[in-house]
Scaffold this motif. Sequence first.
Motif, PDB file in Angstrom:
ATOM      1  N   ALA A  23      -4.592   4.779   0.545  1.00 37.08           N
ATOM      2  CA  ALA A  23      -3.456   3.790   0.638  1.00 37.08           C
ATOM      3  C   ALA A  23      -3.034   4.070   2.112  1.00 37.08           C
ATOM      4  O   ALA A  23      -2.821   2.784   2.782  1.00 37.08           O
ATOM      5  N   ALA A  24      -2.867   5.017   2.606  1.00 35.82           N
ATOM      6  CA  ALA A  24      -2.440   5.439   3.992  1.00 35.82           C
ATOM      7  C   ALA A  24      -3.464   4.745   5.131  1.00 35.82           C
ATOM      8  O   ALA A  24      -3.164   4.150   5.986  1.00 35.82           O
ATOM      9  N   ALA A  25      -4.970   4.663   4.786  1.00 39.54           N
ATOM     10  CA  ALA A  25      -5.938   4.331   5.558  1.00 39.54           C
ATOM     11  C   ALA A  25      -5.895   2.832   5.238  1.00 39.54           C
ATOM     12  O   ALA A  25      -6.003   1.966   6.444  1.00 39.54           O
ATOM     13  N   MET A  26      -5.669   2.175   4.215  1.00 41.60           N
ATOM     14  CA  MET A  26      -5.316   0.649   4.202  1.00 41.60           C
ATOM     15  C   MET A  26      -4.372   0.216   4.959  1.00 41.60           C
ATOM     16  O   MET A  26      -4.282  -0.936   5.593  1.00 41.60           O
ATOM     17  N   ILE A  27      -2.982   0.985   5.041  1.00 42.34           N
ATOM     18  CA  ILE A  27      -2.195   0.534   5.909  1.00 42.34           C
ATOM     19  C   ILE A  27      -2.417   0.672   7.408  1.00 42.34           C
ATOM     20  O   ILE A  27      -2.176  -0.315   8.102  1.00 42.34           O
ATOM     21  N   ALA A  28      -3.187   1.703   7.837  1.00 47.57           N
ATOM     22  CA  ALA A  28      -3.851   1.718   9.183  1.00 47.57           C
ATOM     23  C   ALA A  28      -4.728   0.441   9.610  1.00 47.57           C
ATOM     24  O   ALA A  28      -4.583  -0.045  10.606  1.00 47.57           O
ATOM     25  N   MET A  29      -5.177  -0.057   8.555  1.00 48.44           N
ATOM     26  CA  MET A  29      -6.474  -1.223   8.804  1.00 48.44           C
ATOM     27  C   MET A  29      -5.693  -2.509   8.727  1.00 48.44           C
ATOM     28  O   MET A  29      -6.069  -3.552   9.243  1.00 48.44           O
ATOM     29  N   PHE A  49       0.860  -1.273   0.075  1.00 46.55           N
ATOM     30  CA  PHE A  49       0.050   0.026   0.153  1.00 46.55           C
ATOM     31  C   PHE A  49       0.868   1.272   0.027  1.00 46.55           C
ATOM     32  O   PHE A  49       0.424   2.363  -0.686  1.00 46.55           O
ATOM     33  N   ALA A  50       1.941   1.358   0.661  1.00 52.75           N
ATOM     34  CA  ALA A  50       2.975   2.553   0.555  1.00 52.75           C
ATOM     35  C   ALA A  50       3.333   2.651  -0.762  1.00 52.75           C
ATOM     36  O   ALA A  50       3.555   3.665  -1.000  1.00 52.75           O
ATOM     37  N   SER A  95      -5.868  -3.126  -5.894  1.00 52.11           N
ATOM     38  CA  SER A  95      -6.870  -3.925  -6.001  1.00 52.11           C
ATOM     39  C   SER A  95      -6.245  -5.081  -5.465  1.00 52.11           C
ATOM     40  O   SER A  95      -7.186  -5.827  -5.039  1.00 52.11           O
ATOM     41  N   ALA A  96      -5.251  -5.721  -5.916  1.00 53.94           N
ATOM     42  CA  ALA A  96      -4.711  -7.065  -5.275  1.00 53.94           C
ATOM     43  C   ALA A  96      -4.664  -7.008  -3.699  1.00 53.94           C
ATOM     44  O   ALA A  96      -5.345  -7.680  -3.223  1.00 53.94           O
ATOM     45  N   GLY A  97      -4.185  -5.839  -3.141  1.00 53.68           N
ATOM     46  CA  GLY A  97      -4.124  -5.846  -1.708  1.00 53.68           C
ATOM     47  C   GLY A  97      -5.533  -5.755  -1.157  1.00 53.68           C
ATOM     48  O   GLY A  97      -5.529  -6.326  -0.163  1.00 53.68           O
ATOM     49  N   MET A  98      -6.372  -5.080  -1.904  1.00 52.14           N
ATOM     50  CA  MET A  98      -7.809  -4.892  -1.191  1.00 52.14           C
ATOM     51  C   MET A  98      -8.423  -6.297  -1.268  1.00 52.14           C
ATOM     52  O   MET A  98      -8.877  -6.988  -0.281  1.00 52.14           O
ATOM     53  N   SER A  99      -8.220  -7.069  -2.278  1.00 51.05           N
ATOM     54  CA  SER A  99      -8.481  -8.495  -2.370  1.00 51.05           C
ATOM     55  C   SER A  99      -8.012  -9.349  -1.152  1.00 51.05           C
ATOM     56  O   SER A  99      -8.656  -9.980  -0.480  1.00 51.05           O
ATOM     57  N   VAL A 100      -6.494  -9.066  -0.937  1.00 49.09           N
ATOM     58  CA  VAL A 100      -6.144 -10.023   0.148  1.00 49.09           C
ATOM     59  C   VAL A 100      -6.596  -9.320   1.327  1.00 49.09           C
ATOM     60  O   VAL A 100      -6.862 -10.490   2.316  1.00 49.09           O
TER      61      VAL A 100
END
Length: 162
Positions: A41-47, A10-11, A146-151
């Motif tokens: 992307a920063a929010a995904m890192i936090a999640m 994500f970073a 997209s791949a990171g979201m799926s994972v």
Amino acid sequence: MTGWILTVVFAGAGSWLLRHGARSGVPAAVRISHGVHGVMAAAMIAMVWPWGMDLPPAPWLTALGLAGIWFLASTRDAGGVHHALMAAGMAWMIIIPAHHHQHPVPAGILVASTALVAYFGLATVPWFTAAVYRRASCAGAHAVLSAGMSVQLALPLLAHTG
């Protein structure tokens, strides 16, 4: 280990989009869209990390709602819809985590989460194809997101299969 891998994913993608949006000559709408991607992307890192899900949900949901509206309003194509769905998928991850601890997971949550995993996994393909064959400058970052979201959506589901 998964948390660190997703953090790097994500970073990297978020940084690429922020850098691309900061270049001179980039139209304002593209600049804003890339900035929103960087924030998402920063929010995904936090999640990825336990402390991220301890943050109050209202600001997250407000920001993600505004991001979804931005993407739908600013780009009237499949990419805008995809990015709005990504914001909705992130909101889904904020709203439903408590239900993943129920045994069994409620059927509606299982179906919706599985559909999101499949969608984001499949959505990786056209972005990756555009990056490789058309050399679209930001498509690779979108494929990675997209791949990171799926994972990230799949991890709670996989926790219930083992």
